[in-house]
Write a protein that holds these residues in place. Structure first.
Motif, PDB file in Angstrom:
ATOM      1  N   GLY A 173       0.799  -1.225   0.000  1.00 61.75           N
ATOM      2  CA  GLY A 173       0.000   0.000   0.000  1.00 61.75           C
ATOM      3  C   GLY A 173       0.829   1.272   0.000  1.00 61.75           C
ATOM      4  O   GLY A 173       0.375   2.325   0.432  1.00 61.75           O
ATOM      5  N   CYS A 174       2.041   1.151  -0.491  1.00 59.63           N
ATOM      6  CA  CYS A 174       2.911   2.323  -0.542  1.00 59.63           C
ATOM      7  C   CYS A 174       2.455   3.243  -1.677  1.00 59.63           C
ATOM      8  O   CYS A 174       2.384   2.843  -2.833  1.00 59.63           O
ATOM      9  N   LEU A 175       2.170   4.459  -1.346  1.00 58.85           N
ATOM     10  CA  LEU A 175       1.575   5.373  -2.324  1.00 58.85           C
ATOM     11  C   LEU A 175       2.592   6.323  -2.944  1.00 58.85           C
ATOM     12  O   LEU A 175       2.219   7.259  -3.641  1.00 58.85           O
ATOM     13  N   ALA A 176       3.848   6.071  -2.687  1.00 61.24           N
ATOM     14  CA  ALA A 176       4.860   6.962  -3.248  1.00 61.24           C
ATOM     15  C   ALA A 176       4.871   6.868  -4.768  1.00 61.24           C
ATOM     16  O   ALA A 176       4.799   5.786  -5.338  1.00 61.24           O
ATOM     17  N   THR A 177       4.942   8.005  -5.390  1.00 54.00           N
ATOM     18  CA  THR A 177       5.050   8.040  -6.846  1.00 54.00           C
ATOM     19  C   THR A 177       6.118   9.050  -7.240  1.00 54.00           C
ATOM     20  O   THR A 177       6.524   9.883  -6.428  1.00 54.00           O
ATOM     21  N   LYS A 178       6.536   8.949  -8.435  1.00 51.02           N
ATOM     22  CA  LYS A 178       7.463   9.961  -8.942  1.00 51.02           C
ATOM     23  C   LYS A 178       7.224  10.168 -10.426  1.00 51.02           C
ATOM     24  O   LYS A 178       6.716   9.293 -11.132  1.00 51.02           O
ATOM     25  N   GLN A 179       7.567  11.324 -10.859  1.00 49.96           N
ATOM     26  CA  GLN A 179       7.464  11.650 -12.279  1.00 49.96           C
ATOM     27  C   GLN A 179       8.846  12.051 -12.769  1.00 49.96           C
ATOM     28  O   GLN A 179       9.541  12.802 -12.108  1.00 49.96           O
ATOM     29  N   MET A 180       9.172  11.547 -13.894  1.00 51.50           N
ATOM     30  CA  MET A 180      10.483  11.863 -14.448  1.00 51.50           C
ATOM     31  C   MET A 180      10.333  12.515 -15.807  1.00 51.50           C
ATOM     32  O   MET A 180       9.580  12.054 -16.646  1.00 51.50           O
ATOM     33  N   GLN A 181      11.074  13.566 -15.964  1.00 50.92           N
ATOM     34  CA  GLN A 181      11.024  14.269 -17.240  1.00 50.92           C
ATOM     35  C   GLN A 181      12.370  14.910 -17.511  1.00 50.92           C
ATOM     36  O   GLN A 181      12.966  15.543 -16.645  1.00 50.92           O
ATOM     37  N   LYS A 182      12.824  14.753 -18.709  1.00 49.36           N
ATOM     38  CA  LYS A 182      14.087  15.366 -19.076  1.00 49.36           C
ATOM     39  C   LYS A 182      13.935  16.875 -19.129  1.00 49.36           C
ATOM     40  O   LYS A 182      12.908  17.399 -19.565  1.00 49.36           O
ATOM     41  N   SER A 183      14.969  17.501 -18.708  1.00 45.74           N
ATOM     42  CA  SER A 183      14.968  18.959 -18.764  1.00 45.74           C
ATOM     43  C   SER A 183      15.092  19.418 -20.206  1.00 45.74           C
ATOM     44  O   SER A 183      15.834  18.852 -20.993  1.00 45.74           O
ATOM     45  N   GLU A 184      14.357  20.432 -20.512  1.00 45.35           N
ATOM     46  CA  GLU A 184      14.423  20.956 -21.871  1.00 45.35           C
ATOM     47  C   GLU A 184      15.747  21.664 -22.115  1.00 45.35           C
ATOM     48  O   GLU A 184      16.271  21.665 -23.220  1.00 45.35           O
ATOM     49  N   GLU A 185      16.229  22.270 -21.060  1.00 44.31           N
ATOM     50  CA  GLU A 185      17.474  23.021 -21.207  1.00 44.31           C
ATOM     51  C   GLU A 185      18.653  22.081 -21.405  1.00 44.31           C
ATOM     52  O   GLU A 185      19.555  22.359 -22.169  1.00 44.31           O
ATOM     53  N   ASP A 186      18.611  20.996 -20.697  1.00 47.86           N
ATOM     54  CA  ASP A 186      19.703  20.036 -20.801  1.00 47.86           C
ATOM     55  C   ASP A 186      19.134  18.630 -20.685  1.00 47.86           C
ATOM     56  O   ASP A 186      18.754  18.189 -19.603  1.00 47.86           O
ATOM     57  N   PRO A 187      19.076  17.921 -21.794  1.00 53.45           N
ATOM     58  CA  PRO A 187      18.495  16.567 -21.776  1.00 53.45           C
ATOM     59  C   PRO A 187      19.223  15.626 -20.835  1.00 53.45           C
ATOM     60  O   PRO A 187      18.697  14.569 -20.495  1.00 53.45           O
ATOM     61  N   MET A 188      20.414  16.019 -20.451  1.00 58.71           N
ATOM     62  CA  MET A 188      21.150  15.171 -19.518  1.00 58.71           C
ATOM     63  C   MET A 188      20.643  15.342 -18.093  1.00 58.71           C
ATOM     64  O   MET A 188      21.030  14.599 -17.207  1.00 58.71           O
TER      65      MET A 188
END
Length: 357
Positions: A170-185
């Motif tokens: 029942g762990c509700l932790a989530t995350k969102q990942m998105q590359k930065s537009e300024e630096d894809p790295m």
DNA sequence: AGTATTTGACCATC
DNA sequence: GATGGTCAAATACT
């Protein structure tokens, strides 16, 4: 609802502390004009006590902080819109203005069952060659990707991840990942919710505190600074100071230590490090001074107490607010703020930082 | 109505 | 079988 209350408290404290600091600056400028090179033993100004800042500007900022604090007390947090965006805005927001969050709590009986207001914070993780692919970067937790979406106006899609143990524990932790537009790295990771699974406690034991900090007014400046070798030494020295201060603070407030679970499993050998200022902190936008010291002050001020936590429970927002304010509101219990007497390391730290620079 | 987020089914890999 | 990614659809939110 309770979460928002806590967020407001944090923001309020943030404003009050800022006001206090600005007042000290002003005092120093007025009565100790030659103290800019004073030793670290004094309670003197932080590095941002720049002589470039006029008294009028300081007064304006003090008034602004007071005004904002008062507004928060009155429950109008979401109506404040200034450049000096506080922690709350990036930390508690789920994209919904605070005022609307507050309204919705009362207006909508059948509120969303899916999107709840949860502790939220953002990290910027820089990827180097050899690192794990996006989405599978180790931050000490196991995640399962449950969606991906092209975000309007964004160059790169956003990946949605949830804790693997969501169903089992029942762990509700989530995350969102998105590359930065300024630096894809650079990957911007937004964590939501705390881990309540067994990973959290395990990580606390197995992952030592380690964080690599870089400083800058914004992303572009951070990157710029990396290209300046002469600044690297300063930054590294400052990092050491920060770590020592963090350790100090760890001892004072064990419930919300500062090591990040994200870093816990990583080190430099893995070519992954975190860049701080993970919280969007627009405080610096108010500053005319590009001095790194100012950023450090602001960053450590807002980031330290609440942003990182080694036990994997995410930003210990609730913990700190509980510790700070206790059962009563900050406003009604000014004495609760006394706990921040122990956070004076910020001042010491900034002084040392100034000396280094 | 448009966008962001989440769900759940399906599939691939180990 | 367990784990995790993809994707369409559903849902929440503005």
């Amino acid at each position: 609802m309770e979460e928002n209350m806590k967020c407001e408290k944090i923001g309020l404290i943030s404003e009050l502390m800022q006001g206090e600091e600005l007042t000290k600056k002003l005092y120093d400028q007025l009565f100790s004009p030659s103290s800019s090179s004073s030793s670290s033993s004094s309670s003197s100004p932080s590095p941002s006590t720049s002589s470039h800042v006029s008294n009028e500007v300081l007064i304006d900022k003090i008034l602004l902080s007071i005004e904002k604090a008062l507004t928060m007390v009155k429950g109008n947090v979401g109506q404040i819109k200034t450049n000096n965006v506080n922690i709350i805005d990036s930390y508690c927001s789920n994209g919904t203005p605070k005022s609307e969050i507050q309204d919705s709590k009362f207006k909508h009986k059948h509120v969303s069952k899916k999107r709840k207001t949860m502790p939220m914070w953002t990290e910027q993780v820089k990827l180097y060659l050899g690192t794990a692919p996006e989405g599978s970067m180790e931050d000490g937790y196991s995640w399962r990707k449950y969606g991906q979406k092209d975000i309007l106006g964004a160059k790169f899609p956003r990946g949605y991840y949830r804790c693997t143990h969501r169903n089992a524990q029942g762990c509700l932790a989530t995350k969102q990942m998105q590359k930065s537009e300024e630096d894809p790295m650079i990957c911007e990771i937004t964590y939501k919710g705390r881990h309540t699974c067994t990973q959290a406690s395990n990580l606390n034991k197995t992952h030592p505190s380690k964080i690599k900090l870089t400083f800058g007014k914004n992303k572009s400046q951070q990157l710029h600074q990396k290209n300046q070798p002469q600044d690297q030494e300063k930054i590294q020295s400052l990092q050491q100071i920060i770590f020592s201060k963090i350790e100090e603070f760890d001892n004072i407030f064990p419930p919300f230590t500062f090591s990040s679970q994200s870093i816990g499993s990583q080190n430099e050998d893995n070519n992954i490090f975190l860049e701080t200022n993970m919280i969007e902190n627009n405080f610096m936008e108010n500053e005319n001074n590009n001095n790194n010291n100012i950023f450090l002050e602001s960053n450590i001020f807002s980031l330290s107490p609440i942003h990182l936590e080694s036990n994997g429970l995410g930003p210990c927002e609730s913990d700190i607010s509980e510790i700070i304010s206790g059962p009563n509101s900050v406003v009604n219990s000014p004495i609760d703020l006394d706990i921040f007497d122990d956070i004076n390391f910020d001042m010491d730290f900034t002084i040392n930082a100034q000396e280094l620079c």
